[in-house]
Design a protein around this motif. Structure first.
Motif, PDB file in Angstrom:
ATOM      1  N   LYS A  19     103.477  56.823  24.128  1.00  0.00           N
ATOM      2  CA  LYS A  19     102.298  56.121  24.660  1.00  0.00           C
ATOM      3  C   LYS A  19     101.236  57.125  25.123  1.00  0.00           C
ATOM      4  O   LYS A  19     100.050  56.958  24.832  1.00  0.00           O
ATOM      5  CB  LYS A  19     102.697  55.215  25.821  1.00  0.00           C
ATOM      6  N   GLU A  20     101.673  58.164  25.836  1.00  0.00           N
ATOM      7  CA  GLU A  20     100.722  59.157  26.343  1.00  0.00           C
ATOM      8  C   GLU A  20     100.040  59.914  25.215  1.00  0.00           C
ATOM      9  O   GLU A  20      98.925  60.404  25.374  1.00  0.00           O
ATOM     10  CB  GLU A  20     101.435  60.137  27.268  1.00  0.00           C
ATOM     11  N   SER A  39     105.140  53.426  17.640  1.00  0.00           N
ATOM     12  CA  SER A  39     106.219  54.122  18.329  1.00  0.00           C
ATOM     13  C   SER A  39     107.583  53.658  17.840  1.00  0.00           C
ATOM     14  O   SER A  39     108.476  54.474  17.555  1.00  0.00           O
ATOM     15  CB  SER A  39     106.105  53.881  19.842  1.00  0.00           C
ATOM     16  N   GLU A  40     107.758  52.353  17.719  1.00  0.00           N
ATOM     17  CA  GLU A  40     109.043  51.804  17.288  1.00  0.00           C
ATOM     18  C   GLU A  40     109.385  52.285  15.873  1.00  0.00           C
ATOM     19  O   GLU A  40     110.532  52.655  15.594  1.00  0.00           O
ATOM     20  CB  GLU A  40     108.997  50.273  17.336  1.00  0.00           C
ATOM     21  N   TYR A  91     101.896  51.491   9.404  1.00  0.00           N
ATOM     22  CA  TYR A  91     102.211  52.011  10.736  1.00  0.00           C
ATOM     23  C   TYR A  91     102.571  53.489  10.671  1.00  0.00           C
ATOM     24  O   TYR A  91     102.182  54.273  11.548  1.00  0.00           O
ATOM     25  CB  TYR A  91     103.370  51.218  11.353  1.00  0.00           C
ATOM     26  N   ILE A  92     103.318  53.884   9.648  1.00  0.00           N
ATOM     27  CA  ILE A  92     103.715  55.286   9.520  1.00  0.00           C
ATOM     28  C   ILE A  92     102.498  56.174   9.290  1.00  0.00           C
ATOM     29  O   ILE A  92     102.345  57.221   9.931  1.00  0.00           O
ATOM     30  CB  ILE A  92     104.735  55.454   8.378  1.00  0.00           C
ATOM     31  N   ARG A  93     101.604  55.751   8.394  1.00  0.00           N
ATOM     32  CA  ARG A  93     100.395  56.556   8.135  1.00  0.00           C
ATOM     33  C   ARG A  93      99.568  56.712   9.410  1.00  0.00           C
ATOM     34  O   ARG A  93      99.101  57.820   9.725  1.00  0.00           O
ATOM     35  CB  ARG A  93      99.557  55.906   7.035  1.00  0.00           C
ATOM     36  N   ALA A  94      99.369  55.616  10.127  1.00  0.00           N
ATOM     37  CA  ALA A  94      98.566  55.674  11.354  1.00  0.00           C
ATOM     38  C   ALA A  94      99.242  56.546  12.407  1.00  0.00           C
ATOM     39  O   ALA A  94      98.581  57.339  13.106  1.00  0.00           O
ATOM     40  CB  ALA A  94      98.349  54.255  11.893  1.00  0.00           C
ATOM     41  N   ALA A  95     100.572  56.424  12.525  1.00  0.00           N
ATOM     42  CA  ALA A  95     101.304  57.232  13.498  1.00  0.00           C
ATOM     43  C   ALA A  95     101.220  58.712  13.151  1.00  0.00           C
ATOM     44  O   ALA A  95     101.000  59.558  14.027  1.00  0.00           O
ATOM     45  CB  ALA A  95     102.762  56.781  13.552  1.00  0.00           C
ATOM     46  N   THR A 141     113.933  44.276  22.069  1.00  0.00           N
ATOM     47  CA  THR A 141     114.419  44.637  20.745  1.00  0.00           C
ATOM     48  C   THR A 141     113.814  45.926  20.201  1.00  0.00           C
ATOM     49  O   THR A 141     114.062  46.279  19.044  1.00  0.00           O
ATOM     50  CB  THR A 141     114.132  43.507  19.733  1.00  0.00           C
ATOM     51  N   TYR A 142     113.054  46.644  21.002  1.00  0.00           N
ATOM     52  CA  TYR A 142     112.456  47.898  20.577  1.00  0.00           C
ATOM     53  C   TYR A 142     113.527  48.830  20.009  1.00  0.00           C
ATOM     54  O   TYR A 142     114.470  49.222  20.705  1.00  0.00           O
ATOM     55  CB  TYR A 142     111.757  48.572  21.766  1.00  0.00           C
TER      56      TYR A 142
END
Length: 233
Positions: free
Chosen positions: A150-151, A159-160, A188-192, A62-63
């Motif tokens: 991922k890299e 990522s999702e 998640y957005i802040r960390a990404a 479901t990604y």
């Protein structure tokens, strides 16, 4: 919920198709299952295409896909080429489990499962057991597959979320799609963004486009090679 002991089978390996719109994602799952080829045979990897041959289990990652309450899940569960449809997801909530039950889905499996646990679950599902596998602690760091970014250091969930940002979804739409709270989406957005080295949504979209965060072309990929077949229009 712990998985039961391995199902004893004297039959050929479970035939599995893996479906997701991102080539790197389906190839990552196939690589995770490769050491268990005597028990599970990955016969098809699909990017945006329906299954083309009979399989025992369709593993639907479901990604970045539509929410599990979409008509797409109904279509997959009723595909005559597929005996059992399984959702492979981070979002194992009561709501998702209930939706899966009404969509005639045979299992809901966590992406935190290791390769051996995933194979055990697929075998049980093929043996006509309904399997809901949600570890007590959902640790995305244990995910063994692959995903865009991922890299560069992004976790699977980051990522999702970034993929959906690149696709133009609002935070509220991302929360619905991923079965997350608004606070979780923002976190998640802040960390990404910190990992990506960007400070705005516009910069994030540009970064995502440059780093492969758009869906793969519609294709049927070869499980054991780099070549792929692009269907004719």
């Amino acid at each position: 919920m712990e998985l039961n002991k391995r199902v004893k089978r004297d039959t050929p390996p479970v035939r599995v198709a893996i479906l997701n719109d991102y080539e790197v994602v389906v190839r990552g799952i196939a690589a995770m299952l490769a050491p268990f080829s005597n028990r599970v045979e990955v016969v098809e990897l699909d990017s945006g295409l329906p299954v083309s041959q009979p399989v025992h289990v369709l593993l639907y990652d479901t990604y970045a896909a539509a929410a599990v309450d979409s008509p797409e899940v109904d279509r997959l569960a009723r595909d005559p080429m597929v005996e059992h449809t399984v959702l492979y997801t981070w979002a194992i909530t009561d709501e998702v489990i209930q939706i899966a039950a009404t969509r005639h889905v045979s299992g809901v499996l966590s992406k935190s499962l290791g390769g051996a646990e995933l194979v055990d679950a697929l075998e049980r599902i093929y043996a006509a057991q309904s399997v809901i596998s949600a570890p007590e602690v959902e640790d995305e760091d244990t995910h063994e597959g692959d995903w865009p970014g991922k890299e560069q250091g992004l976790t699977p969930r980051q990522s999702e979320v970034v993929v959906l940002v690149v696709a133009g979804l609002s935070n509220q739409e991302i929360a619905h799609r991923c079965y997350l709270s608004m606070n979780s989406v923002k976190s998640y957005i802040r960390a990404a963004y910190r990992t990506m080295g960007v400070k705005s949504r516009t910069q994030a979209v540009l970064w995502g486009v440059e780093h492969g965060f758009r869906a793969s072309p519609r294709a049927r990929l070869l499980p054991h090679g780099d070549d792929h077949e692009v269907p004719r229009a």
